[in-house]
Design a protein around this motif. Structure first.
Motif, PDB file in Angstrom:
ATOM      1  N   CYS A 277       0.871  -1.178   0.000  1.00  0.00           N
ATOM      2  CA  CYS A 277       0.000   0.000   0.000  1.00  0.00           C
ATOM      3  C   CYS A 277       0.906   1.226   0.000  1.00  0.00           C
ATOM      4  O   CYS A 277       1.471   1.588   1.034  1.00  0.00           O
ATOM      5  N   PHE A 278       1.043   1.844  -1.164  1.00  0.00           N
ATOM      6  CA  PHE A 278       1.976   2.947  -1.317  1.00  0.00           C
ATOM      7  C   PHE A 278       1.249   4.280  -1.444  1.00  0.00           C
ATOM      8  O   PHE A 278       0.320   4.437  -2.243  1.00  0.00           O
ATOM      9  N   SER A 279       1.677   5.240  -0.611  1.00  0.00           N
ATOM     10  CA  SER A 279       1.212   6.632  -0.703  1.00  0.00           C
ATOM     11  C   SER A 279      -0.298   6.761  -0.662  1.00  0.00           C
ATOM     12  O   SER A 279      -0.894   7.563  -1.390  1.00  0.00           O
ATOM     13  N   LEU A 280      -0.922   5.983   0.201  1.00  0.00           N
ATOM     14  CA  LEU A 280      -2.367   6.077   0.380  1.00  0.00           C
ATOM     15  C   LEU A 280      -2.734   6.517   1.790  1.00  0.00           C
ATOM     16  O   LEU A 280      -3.640   7.334   1.967  1.00  0.00           O
ATOM     17  N   LEU A 281      -2.032   6.024   2.802  1.00  0.00           N
ATOM     18  CA  LEU A 281      -2.416   6.258   4.189  1.00  0.00           C
ATOM     19  C   LEU A 281      -2.541   7.739   4.516  1.00  0.00           C
ATOM     20  O   LEU A 281      -3.469   8.157   5.211  1.00  0.00           O
ATOM     21  N   HIS A 282      -1.617   8.580   4.002  1.00  0.00           N
ATOM     22  CA  HIS A 282      -1.654   9.992   4.391  1.00  0.00           C
ATOM     23  C   HIS A 282      -2.904  10.702   3.866  1.00  0.00           C
ATOM     24  O   HIS A 282      -3.337  11.692   4.440  1.00  0.00           O
ATOM     25  N   HIS A 283      -3.496  10.193   2.795  1.00  0.00           N
ATOM     26  CA  HIS A 283      -4.747  10.790   2.321  1.00  0.00           C
ATOM     27  C   HIS A 283      -5.854  10.594   3.361  1.00  0.00           C
ATOM     28  O   HIS A 283      -6.705  11.465   3.548  1.00  0.00           O
ATOM     29  N   PHE A 284      -5.818   9.463   4.053  1.00  0.00           N
ATOM     30  CA  PHE A 284      -6.792   9.207   5.117  1.00  0.00           C
ATOM     31  C   PHE A 284      -6.459  10.046   6.345  1.00  0.00           C
ATOM     32  O   PHE A 284      -7.361  10.538   7.025  1.00  0.00           O
ATOM     33  N   VAL A 285      -5.185  10.225   6.630  1.00  0.00           N
ATOM     34  CA  VAL A 285      -4.773  11.095   7.742  1.00  0.00           C
ATOM     35  C   VAL A 285      -5.247  12.525   7.498  1.00  0.00           C
ATOM     36  O   VAL A 285      -5.672  13.227   8.424  1.00  0.00           O
ATOM     37  N   CYS A 291     -12.601   6.387   5.563  1.00  0.00           N
ATOM     38  CA  CYS A 291     -12.622   5.922   6.952  1.00  0.00           C
ATOM     39  C   CYS A 291     -11.461   6.567   7.681  1.00  0.00           C
ATOM     40  O   CYS A 291     -10.670   7.302   7.099  1.00  0.00           O
ATOM     41  N   GLU A 292     -11.346   6.295   8.963  1.00  0.00           N
ATOM     42  CA  GLU A 292     -10.232   6.809   9.742  1.00  0.00           C
ATOM     43  C   GLU A 292      -8.946   6.064   9.366  1.00  0.00           C
ATOM     44  O   GLU A 292      -8.993   4.888   8.980  1.00  0.00           O
ATOM     45  N   PRO A 293      -7.793   6.708   9.471  1.00  0.00           N
ATOM     46  CA  PRO A 293      -6.540   6.043   9.092  1.00  0.00           C
ATOM     47  C   PRO A 293      -6.272   4.770   9.870  1.00  0.00           C
ATOM     48  O   PRO A 293      -5.727   3.802   9.332  1.00  0.00           O
ATOM     49  N   ALA A 294      -6.653   4.741  11.146  1.00  0.00           N
ATOM     50  CA  ALA A 294      -6.435   3.531  11.943  1.00  0.00           C
ATOM     51  C   ALA A 294      -7.244   2.366  11.395  1.00  0.00           C
ATOM     52  O   ALA A 294      -6.776   1.213  11.389  1.00  0.00           O
ATOM     53  N   THR A 312       4.072   6.161   3.198  1.00  0.00           N
ATOM     54  CA  THR A 312       3.063   7.214   3.307  1.00  0.00           C
ATOM     55  C   THR A 312       3.755   8.558   3.355  1.00  0.00           C
ATOM     56  O   THR A 312       4.974   8.648   3.592  1.00  0.00           O
ATOM     57  N   GLY A 313       2.996   9.611   3.135  1.00  0.00           N
ATOM     58  CA  GLY A 313       3.556  10.951   3.219  1.00  0.00           C
ATOM     59  C   GLY A 313       4.119  11.242   4.599  1.00  0.00           C
ATOM     60  O   GLY A 313       3.625  10.728   5.613  1.00  0.00           O
ATOM     61  N   GLN A 314       5.167  12.086   4.648  1.00  0.00           N
ATOM     62  CA  GLN A 314       5.845  12.390   5.912  1.00  0.00           C
ATOM     63  C   GLN A 314       6.015  13.898   6.094  1.00  0.00           C
ATOM     64  O   GLN A 314       5.947  14.666   5.129  1.00  0.00           O
ATOM     65  N   GLU A 315       6.285  14.294   7.331  1.00  0.00           N
ATOM     66  CA  GLU A 315       6.329  15.713   7.676  1.00  0.00           C
ATOM     67  C   GLU A 315       7.487  16.472   7.044  1.00  0.00           C
ATOM     68  O   GLU A 315       7.433  17.694   6.912  1.00  0.00           O
ATOM     69  N   HIS A 316       8.554  15.787   6.620  1.00  0.00           N
ATOM     70  CA  HIS A 316       9.697  16.505   6.044  1.00  0.00           C
ATOM     71  C   HIS A 316       9.408  17.012   4.632  1.00  0.00           C
ATOM     72  O   HIS A 316      10.136  17.850   4.114  1.00  0.00           O
ATOM     73  N   GLU A 317       8.337  16.523   4.003  1.00  0.00           N
ATOM     74  CA  GLU A 317       8.029  16.927   2.639  1.00  0.00           C
ATOM     75  C   GLU A 317       7.432  18.337   2.626  1.00  0.00           C
ATOM     76  O   GLU A 317       6.592  18.676   3.462  1.00  0.00           O
ATOM     77  N   LYS A 318       7.867  19.125   1.670  1.00  0.00           N
ATOM     78  CA  LYS A 318       7.477  20.531   1.614  1.00  0.00           C
ATOM     79  C   LYS A 318       5.966  20.707   1.624  1.00  0.00           C
ATOM     80  O   LYS A 318       5.436  21.568   2.326  1.00  0.00           O
TER      81      LYS A 318
END
Length: 378
Positions: A277-285, A291-294, A312-318
């Motif tokens: 599952c690539f680059s999907l979770l942060h869209h739920f966050v 649904c909720e990310p959990a 998933t996306g991370q905080e260091h990304e602009k």
């Protein structure tokens, strides 16, 4: 000449002929790899039936069915005669160049039109001349460029995909000449595939079993994991993803389940040996999911028999410095452990996508979520 792509035949446009042939990838193919070059490469020793069953014969008969003729040919016998005249020209046995019936007068340059957002050109007139020049060892030739520009069916299809919103980017690798120069590939994908394969070779006695890619996009990972020996499937929200995968990878569209990932996972009790599952979770966050990310993590957990690969996306990304504050590798690892039944979550390191226009984004860590005994969640 590798930048000169197949165009329409007998007065049709590239789009029209691709539709008549039932091959949307026709205008994405270099003329030097097309039927005109193929019939020359096979030579004059072919039987009439072999000519008719070749890509050249199928092209010519498609022209006859849809326009009434192919040059002077109106039936199979005429197609064979046309092909043998072409082969005779290539062998230097026919000095007089045919005229009329869509043949260009001697001395005219090949006529092309630019393909939009590309360094390629679609051939409007001169396919046979290009094939003859290539067979003679030429790699370039003069052309006359018509004003305007055209697109290819593949470009049009990609722009219709919902996530692209009319832009010109590729989310997974696609090998097509008109995309090479001005359609950047956002995710290289090979980095994650290499990490997954290396990890799995230490986890599984052999690379086999079932595999599911959640949010599979065009289906690049489905195709690649199938090549490694897995019975591979995907889930993709955009139905056009399966269409693109069929055209560019030869992927069976029935291997892709179309719909919202959470809804599909919630509605099945199936379990796959390996899930990604690539680059999907942060869209739920970010509140964009169904649904909720959990819950998404729990659904992925339930669907996974042995190993779940996730980034998933991370905080260091602009683009996420504010909206995903706190979502760093340590937090993501803990979040996955807290909301699943996996025994371990291993950080396999960042991707290699933070380059060029994306230098301030990506670099997302790939996590492998594993069970000690390989058993599924209860």
């Amino acid at each position: 000449m590798s930048r000169l792509l197949l165009g329409g035949q007998n007065g049709t446009t590239g789009h029209q002929f691709a539709a008549a042939l039932g091959d949307p990838m026709w205008p994405s193919r270099p003329v030097v790899d097309g039927p005109h070059a193929e019939v020359l490469a096979r030579g004059s020793e072919r039987t009439d039936q072999q000519i008719l069953s070749s890509s050249y014969g199928r092209m010519a008969m498609t022209c006859i069915r849809h326009t009434g003729r192919y040059f002077s040919a109106t039936d199979e016998a005429g197609v064979v005669e046309q092909a043998r005249e072409f082969l005779a020209r290539a062998a230097g046995e026919q000095t007089e160049v045919p005229t009329g019936d869509h043949h260009s007068p001697p001395g005219l340059p090949v006529l092309v039109v630019p393909i939009a957002d590309s360094d390629c050109f679609q051939v409007l007139d001169g396919h046979h001349r290009i094939a003859l020049a290539a067979a003679a060892g030429m790699t370039t030739m003069p052309v006359r460029v018509r004003r305007g520009r055209v697109t290819t069916p593949l470009q049009d299809l990609l722009r219709r995909m919902s996530w692209l919103k009319g832009g010109q980017e590729l989310y997974q690798p696609i090998d097509a000449p008109e995309l090479e120069a001005l359609w950047p590939t956002v995710r290289c994908c090979a980095d994650r595939l290499e990490a997954m394969e290396t990890f799995l070779r230490h986890q599984l006695p052999e690379l086999s079993g079932t595999y599911l890619d959640v949010a599979s996009c065009y289906g690049w990972f489905v195709h690649q994991m199938g090549n490694l020996g897995f019975e591979a499937e995907g889930i993709e929200q955009d139905s056009l993803g399966a269409t693109v995968g069929r055209l560019v990878y030869g992927q069976d569209p029935d291997r892709i389940r179309i719909g919202d990932a959470a809804w599909i996972l919630r509605g099945t009790q199936e379990r796959w040996d390996v899930v990604s599952c690539f680059s999907l979770l942060h869209h739920f966050v970010l509140g964009r999911g169904s649904c909720e990310p959990a819950e998404l993590v729990r659904l992925l957990d339930r669907a996974t028999g042995r190993v779940l690969f996730l980034d998933t996306g991370q905080e260091h990304e602009k683009w996420f410095r504010t909206s995903l504050r706190g979502w760093n590798p340590e937090h993501i690892r803990n979040f996955l452990l807290e909301n699943s039944t996996f025994d371990a979550v291993l950080d396999l390191g960042p991707d290699r996508d933070a380059v060029g226009p994306y230098a301030e984004n990506y670099g997302r860590h790939l996590f492998a979520c594993v069970r000690d005994d390989g058993a599924g969640a209860g």
